[in-house]
Scaffold this motif. Sequence first.
Motif, mmCIF file in Angstrom:
data_model
loop_
_atom_site.group_PDB
_atom_site.id
_atom_site.type_symbol
_atom_site.label_atom_id
_atom_site.label_comp_id
_atom_site.label_asym_id
_atom_site.label_seq_id
_atom_site.Cartn_x
_atom_site.Cartn_y
_atom_site.Cartn_z
ATOM 1 N N TYR A 31 41.511 43.100 33.013
ATOM 2 C CA TYR A 31 40.358 42.583 33.754
ATOM 3 C C TYR A 31 40.167 41.096 33.462
ATOM 4 C CZ TYR A 31 38.024 42.978 29.248
ATOM 5 O OH TYR A 31 37.688 42.840 27.921
ATOM 6 N N TRP A 117 35.408 43.416 35.847
ATOM 7 C CA TRP A 117 35.767 42.866 37.146
ATOM 8 C C TRP A 117 37.234 42.472 37.189
ATOM 9 C CZ3 TRP A 117 30.766 41.800 35.442
ATOM 10 C CH2 TRP A 117 29.735 42.129 36.351
ATOM 11 N N ASN A 122 35.800 46.244 40.985
ATOM 12 C CA ASN A 122 35.230 46.350 39.639
ATOM 13 C C ASN A 122 35.135 47.819 39.277
ATOM 14 O OD1 ASN A 122 32.213 47.323 39.980
ATOM 15 N ND2 ASN A 122 32.533 45.771 41.565
#
Length: 198
Positions: A31, A117, A122
């Motif tokens: 992420y 995210w 997300n």
Amino acid sequence: MDGNFKELEYKFNADDIKLQEFIHLMNTLGYHTRKDTSSWDHYYTNANPDEFQRFRESETPELTKKRKVKSTNNWDRVEVDLPLDAKKVTEDIVHAYVSLDGYKKNFSIYKSCFIFWFDNVNYVYYITYDTNMKELNRFIEVEVNKEKVTDLLSLRDQEIGSFNGPIQVLNEAEQALKSIGITPQNRMKRSLFELYRR
């Protein structure tokens, strides 16, 4: 076609999935932003069972109106978030405001969220609590980032009025959850509102 107010997400029950297992998967996927946050969510209903308003009482408060697109699930909804001034807004003001349109308070829950995210989507692991802070449930959601929905539309999508491109991205993101035991067959059809409303 305006994708700015389109909510495309899948929700899964995570009562049997450990938070650290989920975090390990997010670290593996790579992420770019993480946020841990908690807040009260107050839900208001009117005579229409397919719409509601939610006041998120947080450091960045917002009043959200949601409406189902399909009666069979909540994977595709209209969602409009109205940002509010954290220094001025109170639950009493919101209650008075929505009551002018026939909304009444239905319930409140507290949520602790762990949000990760990626470029287009997300993932969130969150825990819900009642007003006495008794744990209710755990959930995982994967959602197309709202600001990306329009960008992910193909020319064909735009011609025929579909959201196939963003939905394909959502389906691919869902596949990453297989390693922790989540498959398309585990998708929840009911929203938090439908689970907890009185």
